[in-house]
Scaffold this motif. Structure first.
Motif, PDB file in Angstrom:
ATOM      1  N   VAL A  76       0.822  -1.207   0.000  1.00  0.00           N
ATOM      2  CA  VAL A  76       0.000   0.000   0.000  1.00  0.00           C
ATOM      3  C   VAL A  76       0.859   1.261   0.000  1.00  0.00           C
ATOM      4  O   VAL A  76       1.794   1.397   0.801  1.00  0.00           O
ATOM      5  N   GLY A  77       0.498   2.193  -0.893  1.00  0.00           N
ATOM      6  CA  GLY A  77       1.101   3.520  -0.901  1.00  0.00           C
ATOM      7  C   GLY A  77       2.467   3.568  -1.559  1.00  0.00           C
ATOM      8  O   GLY A  77       3.055   2.553  -1.934  1.00  0.00           O
ATOM      9  N   ALA A  78       2.964   4.811  -1.691  1.00  0.00           N
ATOM     10  CA  ALA A  78       4.262   5.029  -2.324  1.00  0.00           C
ATOM     11  C   ALA A  78       5.391   4.392  -1.528  1.00  0.00           C
ATOM     12  O   ALA A  78       6.417   3.983  -2.085  1.00  0.00           O
ATOM     13  N   GLU A  79       5.215   4.279  -0.210  1.00  0.00           N
ATOM     14  CA  GLU A  79       6.245   3.685   0.643  1.00  0.00           C
ATOM     15  C   GLU A  79       6.147   2.160   0.686  1.00  0.00           C
ATOM     16  O   GLU A  79       6.933   1.509   1.352  1.00  0.00           O
ATOM     17  N   GLN A  80       5.158   1.598  -0.005  1.00  0.00           N
ATOM     18  CA  GLN A  80       4.974   0.145  -0.127  1.00  0.00           C
ATOM     19  C   GLN A  80       4.893  -0.543   1.234  1.00  0.00           C
ATOM     20  O   GLN A  80       5.560  -1.539   1.503  1.00  0.00           O
ATOM     21  N   ARG A  81       4.038   0.004   2.082  1.00  0.00           N
ATOM     22  CA  ARG A  81       3.801  -0.651   3.372  1.00  0.00           C
ATOM     23  C   ARG A  81       3.032  -1.948   3.155  1.00  0.00           C
ATOM     24  O   ARG A  81       2.132  -2.028   2.320  1.00  0.00           O
ATOM     25  N   LEU A  82       3.395  -2.959   3.919  1.00  0.00           N
ATOM     26  CA  LEU A  82       2.796  -4.279   3.763  1.00  0.00           C
ATOM     27  C   LEU A  82       1.678  -4.494   4.762  1.00  0.00           C
ATOM     28  O   LEU A  82       1.823  -4.220   5.957  1.00  0.00           O
ATOM     29  N   PHE A  83       0.549  -4.994   4.257  1.00  0.00           N
ATOM     30  CA  PHE A  83      -0.577  -5.407   5.082  1.00  0.00           C
ATOM     31  C   PHE A  83      -0.912  -6.852   4.718  1.00  0.00           C
ATOM     32  O   PHE A  83      -0.581  -7.319   3.626  1.00  0.00           O
ATOM     33  N   ALA A  84      -1.573  -7.537   5.638  1.00  0.00           N
ATOM     34  CA  ALA A  84      -2.003  -8.908   5.377  1.00  0.00           C
ATOM     35  C   ALA A  84      -3.456  -9.058   5.773  1.00  0.00           C
ATOM     36  O   ALA A  84      -3.900  -8.507   6.784  1.00  0.00           O
ATOM     37  N   LEU A 114      -1.522  -1.557  -4.138  1.00  0.00           N
ATOM     38  CA  LEU A 114      -2.419  -0.402  -4.103  1.00  0.00           C
ATOM     39  C   LEU A 114      -1.550   0.851  -3.958  1.00  0.00           C
ATOM     40  O   LEU A 114      -1.497   1.482  -2.906  1.00  0.00           O
ATOM     41  N   PRO A 115      -0.861   1.249  -5.015  1.00  0.00           N
ATOM     42  CA  PRO A 115       0.123   2.331  -4.909  1.00  0.00           C
ATOM     43  C   PRO A 115      -0.478   3.697  -4.611  1.00  0.00           C
ATOM     44  O   PRO A 115       0.205   4.561  -4.061  1.00  0.00           O
ATOM     45  N   ASP A 116      -1.745   3.908  -4.944  1.00  0.00           N
ATOM     46  CA  ASP A 116      -2.360   5.217  -4.755  1.00  0.00           C
ATOM     47  C   ASP A 116      -3.137   5.340  -3.449  1.00  0.00           C
ATOM     48  O   ASP A 116      -3.697   6.400  -3.156  1.00  0.00           O
ATOM     49  N   GLU A 117      -3.195   4.285  -2.673  1.00  0.00           N
ATOM     50  CA  GLU A 117      -3.953   4.311  -1.425  1.00  0.00           C
ATOM     51  C   GLU A 117      -3.083   4.856  -0.289  1.00  0.00           C
ATOM     52  O   GLU A 117      -1.856   4.687  -0.287  1.00  0.00           O
ATOM     53  N   GLU A 118      -3.725   5.526   0.677  1.00  0.00           N
ATOM     54  CA  GLU A 118      -3.032   5.983   1.873  1.00  0.00           C
ATOM     55  C   GLU A 118      -3.029   4.852   2.899  1.00  0.00           C
ATOM     56  O   GLU A 118      -4.092   4.304   3.225  1.00  0.00           O
ATOM     57  N   PRO A 119      -1.854   4.478   3.440  1.00  0.00           N
ATOM     58  CA  PRO A 119      -1.807   3.372   4.397  1.00  0.00           C
ATOM     59  C   PRO A 119      -2.726   3.559   5.596  1.00  0.00           C
ATOM     60  O   PRO A 119      -3.369   2.602   6.042  1.00  0.00           O
ATOM     61  N   GLU A 120      -2.819   4.772   6.127  1.00  0.00           N
ATOM     62  CA  GLU A 120      -3.684   4.988   7.285  1.00  0.00           C
ATOM     63  C   GLU A 120      -5.147   4.745   6.944  1.00  0.00           C
ATOM     64  O   GLU A 120      -5.912   4.217   7.757  1.00  0.00           O
ATOM     65  N   ILE A 121      -5.539   5.128   5.738  1.00  0.00           N
ATOM     66  CA  ILE A 121      -6.917   4.904   5.301  1.00  0.00           C
ATOM     67  C   ILE A 121      -7.166   3.418   5.082  1.00  0.00           C
ATOM     68  O   ILE A 121      -8.194   2.873   5.509  1.00  0.00           O
ATOM     69  N   PHE A 122      -6.218   2.748   4.450  1.00  0.00           N
ATOM     70  CA  PHE A 122      -6.405   1.318   4.203  1.00  0.00           C
ATOM     71  C   PHE A 122      -6.454   0.541   5.513  1.00  0.00           C
ATOM     72  O   PHE A 122      -7.184  -0.446   5.635  1.00  0.00           O
ATOM     73  N   SER A 123      -5.693   0.979   6.501  1.00  0.00           N
ATOM     74  CA  SER A 123      -5.755   0.352   7.819  1.00  0.00           C
ATOM     75  C   SER A 123      -7.160   0.417   8.392  1.00  0.00           C
ATOM     76  O   SER A 123      -7.676  -0.552   8.949  1.00  0.00           O
ATOM     77  N   SER A 124      -7.815   1.579   8.246  1.00  0.00           N
ATOM     78  CA  SER A 124      -9.186   1.731   8.741  1.00  0.00           C
ATOM     79  C   SER A 124     -10.161   0.862   7.955  1.00  0.00           C
ATOM     80  O   SER A 124     -11.101   0.306   8.522  1.00  0.00           O
TER      81      SER A 124
END
Length: 281
Positions: A76-84, A114-124
């Protein structure tokens, strides 16, 4: 966070911003690949974005029967944070159901980007898909018989305002978090999340006029023309707060640089409002 209540009393505004008590509408702990799912409450917005969840699934977790399915990695996001997340949980979203069938970035690794998503938003979004709500949760005040957002321990006004907004890289500025979540829910086909985000936004207060206007532009740009609920929320909000917006240099500049559907709709809504007042008199 300050107490955010949905009450019927009249509200006032401070110059250039929404006062703490204002009612804005009529009407997250991240799930990281490394650490599983947790009930732990978030701390500050920036600390939340950098932390991941601790181990166990809480008693309030929904879709327990889905937790035996395969794990999908989301970048997720430009920083490529990983979620599972579990496949069966993600499948509740038409967007992710289609992605898992056809659009895996790496099918063998079950990875979706999901390169255009904000990690904080995707977390929610993930928190909602697992628990049916996202931080701060909606709680019922039995004494007042009203719905409120859960308070943050030792909160103050500045921290509360920070919790209600999120920095969005796409606009290079802060937006109302619930608006961004609503638009994400629109993309992912999560109608119940849209309803929840809209309801929560109606309980927010203490937001600067510039943030309200930036969020309204974002809402118009990221919702279809036939999805009028979020747009109507902003129109009603600005109309009710017109004395504040009339004094706002930001609003004046927005109108000078207008020409978008938002300002045409706003003009029509204001005209209708004046007509209603004239008729009542």
């Amino acid at each position: 966070m300050y107490s955010q209540r949905h009450e019927s009393s009249s509200r006032t505004f401070s110059k250039g911003s929404f006062s703490k008590g204002h009612k804005v509408s009529k009407s997250s702990s991240p799930f990281s690949k490394d650490s599983g799912i947790s009930k732990r409450r978030h701390e500050s917005r920036h600390r939340r974005a950098a932390t991941s969840c601790s181990a166990a699934l809480g008693e309030d977790t929904i879709m327990t029967s889905s937790l035996n399915s395969s794990i999908v990695t989301l970048v997720v996001g430009a920083e490529q944070r990983l979620f599972a997340a579990h496949e069966n949980v993600l499948a509740a979203s038409p967007f992710f159901d289609n992605a898992m069938r056809n659009l895996y970035t790496d099918a063998a690794a079950k990875r979706i980007s999901l390169p255009d998503e904000e990690p904080e938003i995707f977390s929610s979004v993930l928190e909602f898909m697992y628990k049916g709500d996202y931080y701060p949760r909606l709680v019922h005040n039995k004494r007042r018989d009203s719905w409120e957002l859960e308070p943050i321990a030792n909160s103050d006004d500045k921290r509360a305002a920070a919790e209600s907004t999120v920095y969005h890289h796409g606009v290079d500025g802060d937006l109302l978090k619930d608006t961004v979540i609503y638009c994400a829910a629109e993309r992912y086909g999560l109608d119940e999340l849209k309803k929840l985000a809209l309801r929560k936004q109606g309980l927010q207060s203490g937001i600067q006029c510039s943030t309200i206007l930036a969020s309204a532009r974002y809402a118009y740009a990221n919702t279809p023309d036939n999805d009028s609920k979020l747009r109507a929320h902003y129109l009603a909000l600005i109309i009710r707060s017109r004395s504040t917006f009339k004094r706002s240099g930001t609003m004046q500049l927005e109108m000078f640089n207008g020409g978008t559907p938002l300002f045409f709709d706003l003009f029509v809504a204001l005209c209708n409002h004046v007509d209603d007042i004239s008729s009542s008199q």
